[in-house]
Design a protein around this motif. Structure first.
Motif, PDB file in Angstrom:
ATOM      1  N   ALA A 173      -4.247  -7.361  26.114  1.00 54.25           N
ATOM      2  CA  ALA A 173      -5.465  -8.026  25.668  1.00 54.25           C
ATOM      3  C   ALA A 173      -6.288  -8.553  26.829  1.00 54.25           C
ATOM      4  CB  ALA A 173      -5.111  -9.175  24.717  1.00 54.25           C
ATOM      5  N   ASP A 174      -5.913  -8.195  28.044  1.00 56.54           N
ATOM      6  CA  ASP A 174      -6.656  -8.605  29.232  1.00 56.54           C
ATOM      7  C   ASP A 174      -7.544  -7.444  29.656  1.00 56.54           C
ATOM      8  OD1 ASP A 174      -7.346  -8.770  32.055  1.00 56.54           O
ATOM      9  OD2 ASP A 174      -5.981 -10.475  32.170  1.00 56.54           O
ATOM     10  N   PRO A 175      -8.861  -7.579  29.554  1.00 58.20           N
ATOM     11  CA  PRO A 175      -9.734  -6.446  29.884  1.00 58.20           C
ATOM     12  C   PRO A 175      -9.521  -5.896  31.286  1.00 58.20           C
ATOM     13  CG  PRO A 175     -10.969  -8.129  28.707  1.00 58.20           C
ATOM     14  CD  PRO A 175      -9.630  -8.724  29.005  1.00 58.20           C
ATOM     15  N   ASP A 176      -9.312  -6.769  32.262  1.00 62.88           N
ATOM     16  CA  ASP A 176      -9.133  -6.285  33.632  1.00 62.88           C
ATOM     17  C   ASP A 176      -7.847  -5.474  33.782  1.00 62.88           C
ATOM     18  OD1 ASP A 176     -11.491  -7.457  34.450  1.00 62.88           O
ATOM     19  OD2 ASP A 176     -10.527  -9.297  35.163  1.00 62.88           O
ATOM     20  N   ALA A 177      -6.748  -6.005  33.233  1.00 64.97           N
ATOM     21  CA  ALA A 177      -5.468  -5.297  33.331  1.00 64.97           C
ATOM     22  C   ALA A 177      -5.527  -3.967  32.589  1.00 64.97           C
ATOM     23  CB  ALA A 177      -4.343  -6.166  32.784  1.00 64.97           C
ATOM     24  N   LEU A 178      -6.162  -3.952  31.430  1.00 61.83           N
ATOM     25  CA  LEU A 178      -6.288  -2.713  30.666  1.00 61.83           C
ATOM     26  C   LEU A 178      -7.184  -1.709  31.385  1.00 61.83           C
ATOM     27  CD1 LEU A 178      -6.558  -4.235  27.091  1.00 61.83           C
ATOM     28  CD2 LEU A 178      -4.774  -2.662  27.868  1.00 61.83           C
ATOM     29  N   ALA A 179      -8.231  -2.206  32.017  1.00 59.41           N
ATOM     30  CA  ALA A 179      -9.116  -1.307  32.768  1.00 59.41           C
ATOM     31  C   ALA A 179      -8.367  -0.656  33.926  1.00 59.41           C
ATOM     32  CB  ALA A 179     -10.328  -2.083  33.275  1.00 59.41           C
ATOM     33  N   GLN A 180      -7.608  -1.438  34.668  1.00 58.92           N
ATOM     34  CA  GLN A 180      -6.827  -0.871  35.770  1.00 58.92           C
ATOM     35  C   GLN A 180      -5.818   0.149  35.250  1.00 58.92           C
ATOM     36  OE1 GLN A 180      -5.313  -3.767  38.784  1.00 58.92           O
ATOM     37  NE2 GLN A 180      -6.450  -5.280  37.580  1.00 58.92           N
ATOM     38  N   SER A 181      -5.193  -0.160  34.122  1.00 57.02           N
ATOM     39  CA  SER A 181      -4.194   0.740  33.545  1.00 57.02           C
ATOM     40  C   SER A 181      -4.839   2.028  33.062  1.00 57.02           C
ATOM     41  CB  SER A 181      -3.469   0.045  32.387  1.00 57.02           C
ATOM     42  OG  SER A 181      -2.778  -1.100  32.839  1.00 57.02           O
ATOM     43  N   ALA A 182      -6.031   1.918  32.475  1.00 54.82           N
ATOM     44  CA  ALA A 182      -6.738   3.118  32.016  1.00 54.82           C
ATOM     45  C   ALA A 182      -7.084   4.019  33.192  1.00 54.82           C
ATOM     46  CB  ALA A 182      -8.000   2.719  31.259  1.00 54.82           C
ATOM     47  N   ALA A 183      -7.517   3.418  34.300  1.00 55.03           N
ATOM     48  CA  ALA A 183      -7.838   4.212  35.486  1.00 55.03           C
ATOM     49  C   ALA A 183      -6.594   4.923  36.011  1.00 55.03           C
ATOM     50  CB  ALA A 183      -8.442   3.315  36.563  1.00 55.03           C
ATOM     51  N   ILE A 184      -5.461   4.243  35.976  1.00 54.16           N
ATOM     52  CA  ILE A 184      -4.195   4.859  36.413  1.00 54.16           C
ATOM     53  C   ILE A 184      -3.827   6.010  35.475  1.00 54.16           C
ATOM     54  CG2 ILE A 184      -1.710   4.445  36.620  1.00 54.16           C
ATOM     55  CD1 ILE A 184      -2.497   1.555  37.563  1.00 54.16           C
ATOM     56  N   ALA A 185      -4.019   5.803  34.174  1.00 58.11           N
ATOM     57  CA  ALA A 185      -3.717   6.856  33.200  1.00 58.11           C
ATOM     58  C   ALA A 185      -4.554   8.100  33.463  1.00 58.11           C
ATOM     59  CB  ALA A 185      -3.965   6.343  31.783  1.00 58.11           C
ATOM     60  N   GLU A 186      -5.830   7.897  33.736  1.00 60.70           N
ATOM     61  CA  GLU A 186      -6.697   9.036  34.033  1.00 60.70           C
ATOM     62  C   GLU A 186      -6.250   9.738  35.315  1.00 60.70           C
ATOM     63  OE1 GLU A 186     -11.317   9.732  33.616  1.00 60.70           O
ATOM     64  OE2 GLU A 186     -10.884   8.444  35.343  1.00 60.70           O
ATOM     65  N   ALA A 187      -5.923   8.965  36.346  1.00 61.62           N
ATOM     66  CA  ALA A 187      -5.483   9.562  37.606  1.00 61.62           C
ATOM     67  C   ALA A 187      -4.183  10.332  37.442  1.00 61.62           C
ATOM     68  CB  ALA A 187      -5.319   8.468  38.663  1.00 61.62           C
ATOM     69  N   ARG A 188      -3.350   9.897  36.498  1.00 61.68           N
ATOM     70  CA  ARG A 188      -2.079  10.568  36.243  1.00 61.68           C
ATOM     71  C   ARG A 188      -2.255  11.840  35.416  1.00 61.68           C
ATOM     72  NH1 ARG A 188       3.354   8.508  37.799  1.00 61.68           N
ATOM     73  NH2 ARG A 188       2.745   6.911  39.294  1.00 61.68           N
ATOM     74  N   GLY A 189      -3.430  12.031  34.851  1.00 64.66           N
ATOM     75  CA  GLY A 189      -3.686  13.270  34.135  1.00 64.66           C
ATOM     76  C   GLY A 189      -3.626  13.197  32.636  1.00 64.66           C
ATOM     77  N   TYR A 190      -3.551  11.990  32.065  1.00 65.93           N
ATOM     78  CA  TYR A 190      -3.547  11.883  30.608  1.00 65.93           C
ATOM     79  C   TYR A 190      -4.895  12.328  30.039  1.00 65.93           C
ATOM     80  CZ  TYR A 190       0.979   9.569  30.381  1.00 65.93           C
ATOM     81  OH  TYR A 190       2.327   9.311  30.450  1.00 65.93           O
TER      82      TYR A 190
END
Length: 340
Positions: free
Chosen positions: A78-95
């Motif tokens: 529920a933390d926008p910053d933490a979720l944003a960082q995680s989403a960027a990592i997910a994209e970089a990982r190829g999801y």
């Protein structure tokens, strides 16, 4: 209502059928098994919290095989910053997609103030989605939620939640479990079964918000049910039906997508399962990592009980060889011949 589409994803995902994210179930070995049965069905990870992505064993939590595509990562938080960082990592990982969990009712999730309890805070969900969308450039951000929570259980509540997240957060894809969640008094398992299903509410939402992509989830048992739901919504997410009776996925590509199924019969699926188990065994991973997800593969056949029992017992050891799968299937063949 103005909704900015996900114009950054060059080839939009075909979400007509998906397998739901399920804790302790849809790990990478489960997804590899399901991918043997269907090339087209969208697969989801277990829910991973944003904090775990940022501070945990990332390779273990997020690793997947290229063969799993299309595959989506479900995040909790529920933390926008933490979720944003995680989403960027997910994209970089190829999801291929990142999904925000706004549907889990467990006490542990509620204590961390995310999951289904966030339905009561649509503005925060919208902020989370907006931050996640700003952090990625190629993949969509979607939301999985419920039709309601506790006594907030009507069309107006669901519409307000969806409209807020769509308009303020820019989300255009919603996967809706067609049951409300009781935040107190029911276990997660009971919340999957006891609140009554109301797919009609999801259908109404799609009629009222045709510009959104709406998927329904909950209680759908087979591909007949999927095809019926597709008359009303854009996609269907199967959960326990796909996990407990995975063979139903083996006809999904033909029936849902009009394409050739990847396996012609269970024997071909067993061959693929053994090949995957050999790869695991060679890498030092016990074969039970995948066989535990395949216990329902022979459901409906006369030898199904022998299949489950042999896999449960013979694959229990860390050094169990991949051949235990062939041994288990031989017992199925025996049961089929006896029944004939």
């Amino acid at each position: 209502m103005a909704v900015r589409p996900d114009e950054t994803h060059a080839q939009p995902l075909d979400r007509r059928l998906a397998v739901a994210p399920m804790m302790q179930c849809t790990d990478r070995h489960c997804r590899a098994f399901h991918r043997l049965l269907t090339r087209r069905t969208l697969l989801y990870t277990e829910m991973v919290t944003a904090n775990a992505v940022l501070h945990g064993e990332r390779d273990k939590l997020l690793g997947f095989s290229p063969a799993e595509h299309p595959v989506a990562l479900q995040l909790g938080g529920a933390d926008p910053d933490a979720l944003a960082q995680s989403a960027a990592i997910a994209e970089a990982r190829g999801y291929d997609e990142v999904n925000l969990n706004v549907g889990c009712p467990s006490d542990r999730v509620q204590n961390a103030t995310f999951g289904a309890c966030l339905m009561a805070r649509p503005e925060l969900v919208a902020d989370c989605v907006a931050a996640m969308r700003a952090a990625v450039s190629r993949i969509p951000v979607t939301v999985k939620t419920r039709i309601g929570i506790d006594d907030s259980d009507d069309d107006a509540f669901l519409r307000h939640f969806v409209d807020t997240v769509a308009e303020r957060g820019g989300c255009s894809v919603f996967i809706i479990h067609a049951r409300k969640a009781w935040l107190q008094g029911l276990s997660p398992k009971e919340n999957r079964e006891k609140p009554p299903l109301n797919h009609a509410r999801v259908h109404r939402l799609k009629r009222e918000r045709p510009e959104l992509e709406i998927l329904t989830n909950g209680g759908i048992q087979d591909l007949d049910g999927v095809e019926e739901q597709l008359n009303h919504v854009d996609g269907v997410m199967l959960g326990r039906a796909a996990y407990d009776h995975p063979w139903l996925l083996a006809d999904a590509d033909r029936r849902i997508y009009g394409e050739t199924n990847p396996v012609a019969d269970r024997e071909a699926a067993i061959d693929g399962l053994i090949a995957h188990a050999r790869e695991l065994h060679a890498a030092g991973t016990p074969v039970r990592a995948v066989t535990r997800h395949a216990l329902g593969l022979c459901s409906g056949l006369p030898g199904a009980r022998h299949w489950r029992r042999h896999l449960s017992e013979a694959a229990r050891r860390d050094d169990a060889p991949p051949e235990v799968i062939a041994e288990a299937f031989a017992r199925v063949r025996t049961g089929v011949r006896m029944a004939a």
